[in-house]
Structure formats: structure tokens, C-alpha cells
Design a protein around this motif. Structure first.
Motif, PDB file in Angstrom:
ATOM      1  N   MET A   1       8.909  -8.210  -9.215  1.00  8.58           N
ATOM      2  CA  MET A   1       8.468  -7.057  -9.982  1.00  8.58           C
ATOM      3  C   MET A   1       8.858  -5.784  -9.240  1.00  8.58           C
ATOM      4  O   MET A   1       8.660  -5.671  -8.042  1.00  8.58           O
ATOM      5  N   ASN A   2       9.463  -4.833  -9.970  1.00  5.19           N
ATOM      6  CA  ASN A   2       9.830  -3.553  -9.374  1.00  5.19           C
ATOM      7  C   ASN A   2       8.587  -2.817  -8.890  1.00  5.19           C
ATOM      8  O   ASN A   2       7.506  -2.988  -9.456  1.00  5.19           O
ATOM      9  N   PRO A   3       8.750  -1.962  -7.874  1.00  3.09           N
ATOM     10  CA  PRO A   3       7.606  -1.140  -7.500  1.00  3.09           C
ATOM     11  C   PRO A   3       7.284  -0.139  -8.600  1.00  3.09           C
ATOM     12  O   PRO A   3       8.162   0.270  -9.363  1.00  3.09           O
ATOM     13  N   PHE A   4       6.027   0.229  -8.695  1.00  7.61           N
ATOM     14  CA  PHE A   4       5.588   1.298  -9.581  1.00  7.61           C
ATOM     15  C   PHE A   4       5.376   2.544  -8.739  1.00  7.61           C
ATOM     16  O   PHE A   4       4.786   2.475  -7.666  1.00  7.61           O
ATOM     17  N   VAL A   5       5.852   3.672  -9.229  1.00  8.13           N
ATOM     18  CA  VAL A   5       5.618   4.946  -8.559  1.00  8.13           C
ATOM     19  C   VAL A   5       4.331   5.535  -9.121  1.00  8.13           C
ATOM     20  O   VAL A   5       4.158   5.608 -10.340  1.00  8.13           O
ATOM     21  N   LEU A   6       3.423   5.926  -8.240  1.00  6.66           N
ATOM     22  CA  LEU A   6       2.200   6.596  -8.665  1.00  6.66           C
ATOM     23  C   LEU A   6       2.427   8.096  -8.573  1.00  6.66           C
ATOM     24  O   LEU A   6       2.727   8.623  -7.502  1.00  6.66           O
ATOM     25  N   ALA A   7       2.317   8.785  -9.686  1.00  4.81           N
ATOM     26  CA  ALA A   7       2.630  10.212  -9.758  1.00  4.81           C
ATOM     27  C   ALA A   7       1.529  11.054  -9.124  1.00  4.81           C
ATOM     28  O   ALA A   7       0.772  11.739  -9.800  1.00  4.81           O
ATOM     29  N   THR A   8       1.446  10.954  -7.814  1.00  3.16           N
ATOM     30  CA  THR A   8       0.504  11.767  -7.044  1.00  3.16           C
ATOM     31  C   THR A   8       1.060  11.971  -5.645  1.00  3.16           C
ATOM     32  O   THR A   8       1.816  11.130  -5.150  1.00  3.16           O
ATOM     33  N   HIS A   9       0.692  13.067  -5.042  1.00  3.54           N
ATOM     34  CA  HIS A   9       1.022  13.291  -3.633  1.00  3.54           C
ATOM     35  C   HIS A   9      -0.157  12.914  -2.737  1.00  3.54           C
ATOM     36  O   HIS A   9      -0.110  13.123  -1.532  1.00  3.54           O
ATOM     37  N   ASN A  10      -1.195  12.343  -3.329  1.00 12.85           N
ATOM     38  CA  ASN A  10      -2.405  11.957  -2.606  1.00 12.85           C
ATOM     39  C   ASN A  10      -2.230  10.524  -2.069  1.00 12.85           C
ATOM     40  O   ASN A  10      -2.312   9.556  -2.817  1.00 12.85           O
ATOM     41  N   GLN A  11      -2.014  10.401  -0.766  1.00 16.80           N
ATOM     42  CA  GLN A  11      -1.781   9.099  -0.147  1.00 16.80           C
ATOM     43  C   GLN A  11      -2.984   8.166  -0.291  1.00 16.80           C
ATOM     44  O   GLN A  11      -2.844   6.960  -0.458  1.00 16.80           O
ATOM     45  N   HIS A  12      -4.204   8.730  -0.240  1.00 16.25           N
ATOM     46  CA  HIS A  12      -5.403   7.898  -0.379  1.00 16.25           C
ATOM     47  C   HIS A  12      -5.462   7.255  -1.765  1.00 16.25           C
ATOM     48  O   HIS A  12      -5.838   6.094  -1.906  1.00 16.25           O
ATOM     49  N   LYS A  13      -5.077   8.004  -2.793  1.00 15.87           N
ATOM     50  CA  LYS A  13      -5.072   7.446  -4.147  1.00 15.87           C
ATOM     51  C   LYS A  13      -4.016   6.341  -4.256  1.00 15.87           C
ATOM     52  O   LYS A  13      -4.260   5.302  -4.864  1.00 15.87           O
ATOM     53  N   THR A  14      -2.863   6.564  -3.646  1.00 14.42           N
ATOM     54  CA  THR A  14      -1.815   5.532  -3.652  1.00 14.42           C
ATOM     55  C   THR A  14      -2.321   4.258  -2.990  1.00 14.42           C
ATOM     56  O   THR A  14      -2.119   3.146  -3.504  1.00 14.42           O
ATOM     57  N   GLU A  15      -2.992   4.392  -1.861  1.00 17.60           N
ATOM     58  CA  GLU A  15      -3.541   3.229  -1.160  1.00 17.60           C
ATOM     59  C   GLU A  15      -4.591   2.518  -2.013  1.00 17.60           C
ATOM     60  O   GLU A  15      -4.644   1.285  -2.057  1.00 17.60           O
ATOM     61  N   GLU A  16      -5.441   3.292  -2.704  1.00 22.59           N
ATOM     62  CA  GLU A  16      -6.479   2.709  -3.548  1.00 22.59           C
ATOM     63  C   GLU A  16      -5.843   1.919  -4.706  1.00 22.59           C
ATOM     64  O   GLU A  16      -6.243   0.789  -4.987  1.00 22.59           O
ATOM     65  N   PHE A  17      -4.868   2.518  -5.381  1.00 25.29           N
ATOM     66  CA  PHE A  17      -4.183   1.827  -6.476  1.00 25.29           C
ATOM     67  C   PHE A  17      -3.528   0.547  -5.958  1.00 25.29           C
ATOM     68  O   PHE A  17      -3.599  -0.499  -6.597  1.00 25.29           O
ATOM     69  N   ASN A  18      -2.855   0.641  -4.806  1.00 26.44           N
ATOM     70  CA  ASN A  18      -2.173  -0.516  -4.231  1.00 26.44           C
ATOM     71  C   ASN A  18      -3.153  -1.633  -3.922  1.00 26.44           C
ATOM     72  O   ASN A  18      -2.908  -2.798  -4.227  1.00 26.44           O
ATOM     73  N   ALA A  19      -4.288  -1.276  -3.322  1.00 28.34           N
ATOM     74  CA  ALA A  19      -5.273  -2.288  -2.931  1.00 28.34           C
ATOM     75  C   ALA A  19      -5.874  -2.973  -4.156  1.00 28.34           C
ATOM     76  O   ALA A  19      -5.951  -4.210  -4.210  1.00 28.34           O
ATOM     77  N   ILE A  20      -6.283  -2.187  -5.146  1.00 28.06           N
ATOM     78  CA  ILE A  20      -6.941  -2.775  -6.323  1.00 28.06           C
ATOM     79  C   ILE A  20      -5.947  -3.553  -7.172  1.00 28.06           C
ATOM     80  O   ILE A  20      -6.188  -4.707  -7.541  1.00 28.06           O
ATOM     81  N   LEU A  21      -4.805  -2.939  -7.490  1.00 29.52           N
ATOM     82  CA  LEU A  21      -3.825  -3.637  -8.328  1.00 29.52           C
ATOM     83  C   LEU A  21      -3.205  -4.828  -7.610  1.00 29.52           C
ATOM     84  O   LEU A  21      -2.888  -5.833  -8.233  1.00 29.52           O
ATOM     85  N   GLY A  22      -3.050  -4.699  -6.280  1.00 30.52           N
ATOM     86  CA  GLY A  22      -2.477  -5.805  -5.510  1.00 30.52           C
ATOM     87  C   GLY A  22      -3.300  -7.076  -5.619  1.00 30.52           C
ATOM     88  O   GLY A  22      -2.755  -8.185  -5.598  1.00 30.52           O
ATOM     89  N   GLU A  23      -4.624  -6.923  -5.757  1.00 29.27           N
ATOM     90  CA  GLU A  23      -5.494  -8.087  -5.924  1.00 29.27           C
ATOM     91  C   GLU A  23      -5.449  -8.637  -7.348  1.00 29.27           C
ATOM     92  O   GLU A  23      -5.674  -9.818  -7.573  1.00 29.27           O
ATOM     93  N   LEU A  24      -5.175  -7.767  -8.324  1.00 25.86           N
ATOM     94  CA  LEU A  24      -5.265  -8.151  -9.727  1.00 25.86           C
ATOM     95  C   LEU A  24      -3.938  -8.558 -10.364  1.00 25.86           C
ATOM     96  O   LEU A  24      -3.922  -9.309 -11.336  1.00 25.86           O
TER      97      LEU A  24
END
Length: 194
Positions: A1-24
Motif C-alpha cells: 500500500m502506498n503511503p498516505f500524506v497527511l496534509a498537516t505540518h503538525n508532527q504530533h498529528k502525523t504520529e497520532e494518525f500513524n499509530a491509530i491507523l497502523g493498528e487498524l
């Protein structure tokens, strides 16, 4: 699966999305965005989320995600809504936003202080042209005063449904499991897995 780009410059939000979606969603990776920020001139959460996701997809050529979220108060007709971050002015002052909302609700009875946080996550797939938005809502009510130090934004005055304490008093991991963003990410995972 290709990576998804999260349209934010907020690194904490990117980490949160990665952690939650990575499990799901097995195999998904969410990466940060280094491109220009578009003007969010939509009149809804969904429109603003799509504006940001489209900009990231156009800039990177990759599947892109973006979220737009805020608090909606029933007696105010859904306001602050898309203006949540700038409710008290353009400077994005959390304390001023919270105080203004409390002042506006000062004469509203406890039973009429219903509210919900909402999160709209937009997905843009540039290869196929597919676009969609998923939504997560977190119902509750507005407290009469600030309580707690965890979280940010309106968390100190938002009492989630089924609780007697504000979201800012909840353990951050407990809050993250039930928040509007978590609910939207679960809906996104279900869509991506299907």
C-alpha cells in the motif's frame, strides 16, 4: 500500500494518525506534508478537509488525508463549528476561545448545554480521482467553568456523554480511544479495509 500524506505540518498529528491507523489498517503508512498550506475558505468541515487533502495530493501525487474538526454547541446552532480555532479572533488563542464560549453560555441552563466535537477526515486518491469524507462525532455538554489540564482547545470545558468530568481531566489514552478523531479514524479504517 502506498503511503498516505497527511496534509498537516503538525508532527504530533502525523504520529497520532500513524499509530491509530497502523493498528487498524495493515500495511498503511502516514507521512507528513511539507508543501504549501491552502486557504481554508470552505463553509463546512468537509469542504475544508477536502481543500487541504486536494492540495497535498496535487503537491505530492500521493493519496492524501486531511482532517478538519471543531466543537459544535446545540443552543448556538452548531457554532463555533468551523470557526472553533478562531472563535475569539484570528490569533488562535485557546484560552480566549474557551472564555468567550463560556461567556456566551453563561445564562444557559445545564440541561441546554449540549455539544459535540466533530472530526471530518477527507481522502483524495489522485490515481483514481476518488474522494470521500468520513465523520466522527463525540457527544457531550459544555461545563460552566474550566476543569483539568490535559488536552487542548475546548477540552477543559467539554464533558463527554456518560462522564461527569471534562475531557481535560481524562487520561489522554482514554480520551484518545473515544474522541471524535478516533471515531473518524475507525470509520476511515473500515472504509480503507473494504
Amino acid at each position: 500500500m502506498n503511503p498516505f500524506v497527511l496534509a498537516t505540518h503538525n508532527q504530533h498529528k502525523t504520529e497520532e494518525f500513524n499509530a491509530i491507523l497502523g493498528e487498524l489498517v495493515p500495511g498503511i503508512t502516514v507521512v507528513g506534508y511539507d508543501g504549501p498550506e491552502p486557504v481554508e475558505d470552505g463553509v463546512s468541515f468537509a469542504e475544508n478537509a477536502l481543500i487541504k487533502a486536494r492540495a497535498a495530493a496535487a503537491h505530492t501525487g500521493l493519496p492524501s488525508l486531511s482532517d478538519d474538526s471543531g466543537i459544535c454547541v446545540d443552543v448556538l446552532g452548531g457554532a463555533p463549528g468551523i470557526f472553533s480555532a478562531r472563535w475569539a479572533g484570528a490569533q488562535k488563542d485557546n484560552a480566549a476561545n474557551v472564555q468567550l464560549l463560556l461567556d456566551q453560555l453563561s445564562d444557559v441552563r445545564d440541561g441546554d448545554r449540549g455539544a459535540h466535537f466533530t472530526c471530518h477526515i477527507a481522502v483524495v486518491m489522485p490515481e483514481t480521482g476518488e474522494e470521500f469524507v468520513v465523520v466522527g462525532n463525540w457527544p457531550g455538554r459544555i461545563a460552566r467553568e474550566v476543569h483539568g489540564v490535559n488536552g487542548f482547545g475546548y477540552d477543559p470545558i467539554f464533558i463527554p456523554e456518560g462522564f461527569e468530568v471534562s475531557a481535560a481531566i481524562l487520561d489522554p489514552s482514554e480520551k484518545n480511544r473515544m474522541s471524535h478523531r478516533s471515531r473518524a479514524l475507525v470509520a476511515l479504517a473500515e472504509r480503507l479495509n473494504s
